[in-house]
Design a protein around this motif. Structure first.
Motif, short mmCIF file in Angstrom:
data_model
loop_
_atom_site.label_atom_id
_atom_site.label_comp_id
_atom_site.label_asym_id
_atom_site.label_seq_id
_atom_site.Cartn_x
_atom_site.Cartn_y
_atom_site.Cartn_z
N MET A 196 0.85 -1.21 0.00
CA MET A 196 0.00 0.00 0.00
C MET A 196 0.88 1.25 0.00
N ASP A 197 0.55 2.15 -0.91
CA ASP A 197 1.31 3.39 -1.03
C ASP A 197 0.69 4.42 -0.10
N LEU A 198 1.42 4.75 0.98
CA LEU A 198 0.84 5.61 2.00
C LEU A 198 0.71 7.07 1.57
N ALA A 199 1.46 7.47 0.52
CA ALA A 199 1.49 8.88 0.13
C ALA A 199 0.09 9.44 -0.05
N THR A 200 -0.77 8.66 -0.76
CA THR A 200 -2.11 9.17 -1.05
C THR A 200 -2.91 9.39 0.23
N ILE A 201 -2.83 8.43 1.14
CA ILE A 201 -3.57 8.57 2.40
C ILE A 201 -3.04 9.76 3.20
N ILE A 202 -1.71 9.84 3.30
CA ILE A 202 -1.10 10.96 4.02
C ILE A 202 -1.54 12.28 3.39
N GLY A 203 -1.49 12.34 2.07
CA GLY A 203 -1.87 13.57 1.38
C GLY A 203 -3.32 13.94 1.64
N LEU A 204 -4.20 12.95 1.59
CA LEU A 204 -5.63 13.22 1.82
C LEU A 204 -5.85 13.74 3.23
N VAL A 205 -5.26 13.03 4.21
CA VAL A 205 -5.44 13.43 5.61
C VAL A 205 -4.88 14.83 5.84
N MET A 206 -3.70 15.06 5.31
CA MET A 206 -3.03 16.35 5.48
C MET A 206 -3.85 17.49 4.89
N THR A 207 -4.29 17.32 3.64
CA THR A 207 -5.03 18.39 2.98
C THR A 207 -6.34 18.67 3.70
N PHE A 246 -12.41 10.11 -13.17
CA PHE A 246 -12.03 11.00 -12.08
C PHE A 246 -11.82 12.43 -12.58
N ASP A 247 -11.25 12.53 -13.77
CA ASP A 247 -11.08 13.86 -14.36
C ASP A 247 -12.43 14.54 -14.58
N GLN A 248 -13.35 13.79 -15.19
CA GLN A 248 -14.67 14.34 -15.46
C GLN A 248 -15.41 14.62 -14.15
N MET A 249 -15.21 13.76 -13.15
CA MET A 249 -15.83 13.99 -11.86
C MET A 249 -15.42 15.37 -11.33
N GLY A 250 -14.13 15.68 -11.48
CA GLY A 250 -13.65 16.98 -11.04
C GLY A 250 -14.34 18.10 -11.79
N GLY A 251 -14.43 17.95 -13.11
CA GLY A 251 -15.07 18.99 -13.92
C GLY A 251 -16.56 19.14 -13.58
N PHE A 252 -17.24 18.00 -13.48
CA PHE A 252 -18.68 18.05 -13.18
C PHE A 252 -18.92 18.65 -11.79
N ALA A 253 -18.06 18.29 -10.81
CA ALA A 253 -18.24 18.82 -9.46
C ALA A 253 -18.08 20.34 -9.48
N ASN A 274 -10.38 19.12 -6.83
CA ASN A 274 -8.96 19.33 -6.67
C ASN A 274 -8.30 18.43 -5.64
N ILE A 275 -9.10 17.80 -4.78
CA ILE A 275 -8.51 16.90 -3.79
C ILE A 275 -8.73 15.44 -4.21
N ILE A 276 -9.85 15.17 -4.89
CA ILE A 276 -10.09 13.80 -5.36
C ILE A 276 -9.89 13.71 -6.88
N GLY A 277 -10.69 14.44 -7.63
CA GLY A 277 -10.72 14.28 -9.09
C GLY A 277 -9.36 14.34 -9.77
N ALA A 278 -8.76 15.53 -9.81
CA ALA A 278 -7.52 15.69 -10.56
C ALA A 278 -6.38 14.83 -10.01
N PRO A 279 -6.12 14.81 -8.67
CA PRO A 279 -4.97 14.01 -8.21
C PRO A 279 -5.15 12.51 -8.45
N ILE A 280 -6.35 11.99 -8.24
CA ILE A 280 -6.53 10.54 -8.44
C ILE A 280 -6.41 10.20 -9.93
N ALA A 281 -6.94 11.05 -10.79
CA ALA A 281 -6.78 10.80 -12.23
C ALA A 281 -5.29 10.76 -12.59
N ASN A 282 -4.53 11.68 -12.00
CA ASN A 282 -3.09 11.71 -12.27
C ASN A 282 -2.42 10.43 -11.77
#
Lengths: 254, 254, 254, 254, 254
Positions: free
Chosen positions: E1-12, E145-152, E196-204
């Motif tokens: 498991m890559d902790l970076a994403t979880i750490i980033g989510l919690v931190m932001t 995820f990209d479109q989710m960001g745009g639609f949101a 900007n916290i879910i859509g764009a970063p998760i798509a990336n």
């Protein structure tokens, strides 16, 4: 019929109208002149930027988006493998009846050419031209919805600017400013709704439908080329199954 | 003449001017200095960013957009198949008169080369260079309208900023603020109208016209290559019909 | 010298300064600190994002944009056809003097290699590398103007934010709010002017100049390959003329 | 070390802080919670969207951007030509020592393979895979800076929205509105500064550094292929010089 | 498991909620109707624009993003080299057991085909189809995820417009304006957070995961082709190591 689109449309519109109703009621959000500017202006700019026949097709593209021809890839692969088995056993001419009874136009055309003894290169050439041109028309059709979204947004902004100018010239009665500005914002709201509930999602959906159709046509093209060159049906099946996601692959030889 | 563009233009402008008239009248929306900034500034930036001869061609590109050369693909396919039949029956030299009388320059050039006995590769090379260069010029021409839209939007914003600064420096008389801001917004309105009613839709339409011309040229190119190599006219027709949508395909051999 | 750019620049700036003068006068639009933020900040970010030597070349790219080397394609085709005729009549060595006297570096290089008896593949390879690398450098240079526009817009926004914060902290005297906000908007105005009057149009123009240079080099490359392989000058001319728009094609053999 | 980036950074920041100081002083522009939102939030979203090891590399990518390995293309061409001359005179095995002593890893690898007698296709294959993968990693690394800019802008907007909501809920004391809004705008200001002074320019600069490295590797690849096939060193030099701008080309044979 | 994403989510999220808490408290930022508009509307537009099964997969794509299959490229290269050594020593049939015990489906499929004696072109064809189709499905999934960001973001704007209109129609009580506008802004805030916290970063991140999987599959494909053609294991290792960054390359032959 793919219900997702209908569910999504009903859900999104219910939530938005619900939010309006909870506040000041739906009435104030309905303004005929604002609607005319956005709906009429969007139609007008689409008429400027596309050919009449493309605009006329809007309804049928929408229908394809929400009710696409069912593509059962596994079933299609089964059929191609059966044709292949039959052709190897009884000769390619044995497929003449199948070709005549085939309802899928693309498959019918390819099979008929194979039965008629056309050169493999000629068959591939024709089927690929057909696919390329279809994909290109699909792309243009999807772009109508994309442009519709863009034009609706612009018409919304133009309508708001027209309303703002009128409001700014009539500021003698302060109590009228709020309502005037509210009305001015309605065109932007309508434009955003058309663009984001119809335009962008339907354009995206048409792209996905096109992907499915192109995949089906690729399976047919590869199948016909294999049938004609007398490839082993198992090899053909393995190749065609590679186009599907791993967990959907299901061999008829097991 | 394709009426869609004219109808779209009239419809969009009527709706917008109608909306202005219904509010404070059309008069307040017409401001000569604002028009000078947007129309003059857009022309000015187009002059900076394009060659004079490209700007001069704007009118004729617009004319092509709204009144394109009629492309009857089915008729063109019929003609190519007839030439092919004639060449197979009477030899390729029998097409000499047809080549001389042909009004389509591209077809004339290709046919003449075939009749003169040029190498197939040479013919294909020349016709493809012609198509590539034409497509590239069309793309540049369409981009003028795209850029016009962008530049008009920017000039609108610049004009509004100039007006806002003036308004902010003159806030002594509160009753003058509204009208001053209204005037400041006019350049943004003009810019949005140019960009979204002329710029983007005409650029899109030119792209569609280019697609049609390229399709016609592809049909001619494929036809001439087939005529020269003495292909069966039925095979040629089947190939050329593959470029059209299924329901427009109509064989002359039935 | 292509006057369009100069005329466009003068026209656009005159209109904008005229609009300023008609309102509150040009004076209030000139603010030295705001200029420092936008012009200095744009230069600063360009220095961050490009190599020093690329920034230093800005002036010369601008000069090429407004005063490009004259490309007379028809004249160039004539020259290539004459070389081709001479080479067929007197042998390729007869072009040695022409190669030495040629002022166009690219043509000189190609001709010299052909005269020296280099392999056709070697010549094509070298000339294509030269063209690719030139096109790639041109693209980077044009991108400096594009980025300049983007950076100027951003610096304008940053400057306005800095000014807005200052204004919001000093609202004790209401009569000072308007002028403070006016000054805050000036950086946005400057940024929009740099981006839309210099940045975007000059980047576009450089792209067009590059297209012309690449077309000239393509004509030279095709010409040299034909000269070396001893092609018929008429065939060569027909091929080269295909690169031009139909109405500019003019044969020297008529 | 390329000083342009440092000069640009110092210059841009000095101008912006100078502008702040000239107004209300730098103090009001420094707000720790706002900084936490933008800097922390940008770091957070980068952690979400990239792998930890990519984030950890940020510092070293920045160092490469401002202090790139020196690429002296002319010197590199000279070296390749010397190796080529040596290999033709004394056989390719004479390069064994040179390969061992070579500090450039890519050149060392290529030379060693050539000396070891690997097949030309194998050498080209390996070196091209190396180049493709390097370019792809560089592109991802540059995209971190691009995304950083986008995320910083978004965090700035989110921070401002949070501040605006707080301000709008506390409008009892009118004198507090201005300062509250000023603070709310700070996150937008920080986001714009990160995105436009670090993000976009450094991403651009990394793209330029990648272009230089790829050019150096292309010169090495072409050189090694020519050395192995025993090409004439003069031909090799002519080919390699074609990669440079005309005025930088300088032959060692003159 | 890559902790970076979880750490980033919690931190932001901690930073943003911390900023809310420090101001007016988290309570005022939580508004159920606003959440319904943005979360429901985003779900609704995703349902319109994608197939139901794609929407259903959202959770599993998210899981892949934060907990990707571990790709140890060096280990994979070691395994391919061992297979290659074994096949050269004991014949390709010696790999039958390895193929059956292999847990990686893609490697198993390729090895089995090689052991079964399929043609190299057939194997390459099948594996490449598999890779292309996988990459294409991954791209579509990331685009959700990209479109989710745009639609949101769009739903946020639509919600704010609905709220603004309601507020503008109810300006009788000035003290209610602030809170009403605060609520109206909440949908924009929610939309920006989702995008900007879910859509764009998760798509990336999904794009990066896809890159890793494609690299692993490329190593397998190249390995199997080399095993089948009996290449030298050292040559194979050198080739496969070229896909890795220089400092990660580690040969098992040293």
């Amino acid at each position: 019929m793919d219900l997702a689109t209908i569910i999504g449309l009903v859900m999104t519109l219910s939530l938005l109208f619900g939010a309006m109703a909870m506040g000041v009621g739906i009435g104030p959000y309905l303004d005929v002149p604002s609607m005319l500017i956005v709906f009429g202006g969007t139609t007008g700019t689409l008429l400027i930027g596309f050919k009449m026949e493309q605009i006329k097709g809007l309804g049928s593209y929408f229908k394809i988006a929400i009710n696409p021809p069912k593509e059962d890839f596994l079933e299609l692969i089964r059929k191609m493998v059966q044709y292949s088995t039959k052709a190897r056993r009884d000769g390619i001419l044995a497929l003449e009846n199948d070709a005549n009874n085939e309802s899928n136009e693309f498959l019918k055309k390819g099979l008929s050419m194979a039965v008629d003894g056309s050169e493999p290169d000629t068959i591939r050439d024709l089927l690929e031209i057909d696919m390329d041109q279809t994909a290109s028309r699909h792309k243009t059709n999807a772009s109508i919805f994309d442009q519709m979204g863009g034009f609706a947004g612009s018409m919304g902004m133009i309508g708001t600017l027209i309303g703002l100018v009128a409001m700014l010239l009539n500021m003698a009665d302060p109590s009228a400013i709020g309502p005037a500005m509210a009305v001015a914002l309605l065109t932007t709201l309508y434009g955003a709704m058309i663009g984001n509930i119809i335009g962008a999602p339907i354009a995206n959906l048409l792209g996905i439908r096109d992907g499915d159709e192109m995949l089906a046509k690729t399976l047919i093209l590869e199948g016909i080329m294999a049938i004609q060159s007398g490839d082993n049906p198992r090899t053909l099946e393995a190749k065609l199954l590679s186009f599907l996601p791993p967990k959907e692959r299901e061999s008829q030889f097991n």
